[in-house]
Scaffold this active site. Sequence first.
Site, short mmCIF file in Angstrom:
data_model
loop_
_atom_site.label_atom_id
_atom_site.label_comp_id
_atom_site.label_asym_id
_atom_site.label_seq_id
_atom_site.Cartn_x
_atom_site.Cartn_y
_atom_site.Cartn_z
N ARG A 196 9.95 32.75 30.69
CA ARG A 196 8.51 32.66 30.99
C ARG A 196 8.12 31.30 31.54
O ARG A 196 7.10 31.17 32.20
CB ARG A 196 7.67 33.01 29.76
CG ARG A 196 7.70 31.97 28.70
CD ARG A 196 6.74 32.30 27.59
NE ARG A 196 7.17 33.46 26.82
CZ ARG A 196 6.78 33.68 25.57
NH1 ARG A 196 5.94 32.86 24.98
NH2 ARG A 196 7.21 34.73 24.90
N GLU A 205 16.02 19.79 13.33
CA GLU A 205 14.69 19.42 13.81
C GLU A 205 13.69 20.12 12.90
O GLU A 205 13.70 21.35 12.78
CB GLU A 205 14.49 19.85 15.27
CG GLU A 205 13.10 19.48 15.76
CD GLU A 205 12.97 19.45 17.27
OE1 GLU A 205 13.96 19.11 17.96
OE2 GLU A 205 11.88 19.76 17.76
N THR A 217 7.11 28.90 19.78
CA THR A 217 8.06 29.08 18.68
C THR A 217 7.29 28.95 17.36
O THR A 217 6.95 27.85 16.94
CB THR A 217 9.18 28.02 18.77
OG1 THR A 217 9.63 27.97 20.11
CG2 THR A 217 10.33 28.39 17.87
N HIS A 265 5.94 23.25 29.85
CA HIS A 265 4.64 23.71 30.32
C HIS A 265 4.28 23.19 31.71
O HIS A 265 3.29 23.63 32.30
CB HIS A 265 3.56 23.43 29.27
CG HIS A 265 3.86 24.23 28.03
ND1 HIS A 265 3.97 25.61 28.07
CD2 HIS A 265 4.16 23.86 26.77
CE1 HIS A 265 4.29 26.05 26.86
NE2 HIS A 265 4.41 25.01 26.06
N ARG A 268 13.91 30.28 27.63
CA ARG A 268 13.62 31.48 26.82
C ARG A 268 14.27 32.69 27.44
O ARG A 268 14.50 32.75 28.65
CB ARG A 268 12.11 31.70 26.72
CG ARG A 268 11.38 30.62 25.94
CD ARG A 268 9.93 31.01 25.74
NE ARG A 268 9.81 32.08 24.78
CZ ARG A 268 9.38 31.92 23.52
NH1 ARG A 268 9.03 30.74 23.07
NH2 ARG A 268 9.30 32.95 22.70
N GLU A 305 16.74 23.82 24.44
CA GLU A 305 16.36 24.71 23.34
C GLU A 305 16.73 26.12 23.73
O GLU A 305 16.50 26.54 24.88
CB GLU A 305 14.86 24.63 23.08
CG GLU A 305 14.41 23.30 22.54
CD GLU A 305 12.89 23.25 22.38
OE1 GLU A 305 12.21 24.27 22.63
OE2 GLU A 305 12.40 22.19 22.03
N HIS A 344 6.83 19.98 17.26
CA HIS A 344 5.94 21.14 17.44
C HIS A 344 4.52 20.79 17.07
O HIS A 344 4.22 20.44 15.94
CB HIS A 344 6.38 22.39 16.67
CG HIS A 344 5.96 23.63 17.39
ND1 HIS A 344 4.68 24.12 17.34
CD2 HIS A 344 6.63 24.44 18.25
CE1 HIS A 344 4.60 25.19 18.11
NE2 HIS A 344 5.76 25.41 18.67
N HIS A 365 13.19 24.50 27.11
CA HIS A 365 13.53 25.73 26.39
C HIS A 365 13.76 26.85 27.40
O HIS A 365 12.82 27.27 28.07
CB HIS A 365 12.37 26.07 25.45
CG HIS A 365 12.60 27.24 24.56
ND1 HIS A 365 11.70 27.61 23.58
CD2 HIS A 365 13.61 28.15 24.48
CE1 HIS A 365 12.14 28.68 22.94
NE2 HIS A 365 13.30 29.03 23.48
N ASN A 418 9.17 17.35 26.30
CA ASN A 418 9.43 18.75 26.62
C ASN A 418 8.62 19.13 27.87
O ASN A 418 7.39 18.99 27.88
CB ASN A 418 9.02 19.61 25.41
CG ASN A 418 9.24 21.08 25.65
OD1 ASN A 418 8.91 21.61 26.70
ND2 ASN A 418 9.79 21.77 24.67
N1 PXP Z 1 10.66 21.26 19.31
C1 PXP Z 1 11.00 22.57 19.41
C2 PXP Z 1 12.27 23.02 18.77
C3 PXP Z 1 10.19 23.49 20.10
O1 PXP Z 1 10.53 24.78 20.18
C4 PXP Z 1 9.03 23.02 20.75
C5 PXP Z 1 8.18 23.96 21.55
O2 PXP Z 1 8.90 24.43 22.62
C6 PXP Z 1 8.73 21.65 20.65
C7 PXP Z 1 9.54 20.81 19.90
C8 PXP Z 1 7.54 21.05 21.33
O3 PXP Z 1 6.37 21.58 20.80
P1 PXP Z 1 4.99 21.23 21.52
O4 PXP Z 1 5.07 21.80 22.90
O5 PXP Z 1 4.00 21.90 20.65
O6 PXP Z 1 4.87 19.74 21.54
#
Ligand code: PXP
Length: 251
Positions: free
Chosen positions: A52, A154, A104, A13, A48, A73, A197, A46, A10
């Site tokens: 952001r 998921e 999330t 960030h 959003r 996402e 997550h 994602h 992901n």
């Molecule tokens: N899976 C989903 C559905 C999420 O919303 C997120 C956070 O955006 C993640 C995985 C990844 O989480 P993390 O950034 O904490 O690894």
Amino acid sequence: MIAPIRLGVNVDHVATIRNARGGRHPDPVRAAKRAIAAGADGITAHLREDRRHIRDDDMARLRAEIDRPLNMEMAATPEMTDIALRIRPHAVCIVPEKRSERTTEGGLDAASQKAQLAPIIRDLGQAGIRVSLFIAAHAAQIEAATALGAPVVELHTGAWCEALAQGHAARAEAEWQLIRAGAALAKSFGLEVHAGHGLDYATAETIAALPDVVELNIGHFLVGEAVFDGLAEAVKAMRAAMDRGRAKGQA
Ligand code: PXP
């Protein structure tokens, strides 16, 4: 022989850091390419509602420029559904979204939102997009996902990871048992099971041992580690942790 486990990186960030200063650096698409070169099986981002981190243009560029599956996402809204139908990512993961949250925070309440989710899952599915629902590993949510015809769930690992990080052993064990049982239940209903997550090297290694889980989506920890070791090294170390965990699951 259990199925191999995929790593979805992901890149949200990377965009968070870019947006802190405006401009284009660091570019989440460049990060996605670097993650793929280091062993990521797919990229997750994602979009959003408040934009952001990832923006519309990032999502379009990820779709155009990366050569691995893109998992978008999104919240279950008409705006996001239209964007997904236009961009046509490989997969969409429907997540709950609150503007005030930092990330999330909980799973989607699929059980009480069937009427809102059903047409979105149908339209995305008819467009050839693989839909997953981001849910807590509770039987009622897994049953709702099955009834809605979503091919993938998921499972939200945030509560488990948080309990471990805070040293709450009993709570962590209870959350872990929920995830284990939920993954097995979802698989028995014919769903493909992903998880994500809050995962780090240790928790990813642990969960990779569950044979029913075929994909982990991981972002924040990897981008944090990239500050110290570089993104490629962090992705390689995560792949190695997952492969170690998988091998334990085979034993
Ligand atoms: N899976 C989903 C559905 C999420 O919303 C997120 C956070 O955006 C993640 C995985 C990844 O989480 P993390 O950034 O904490 O690894």
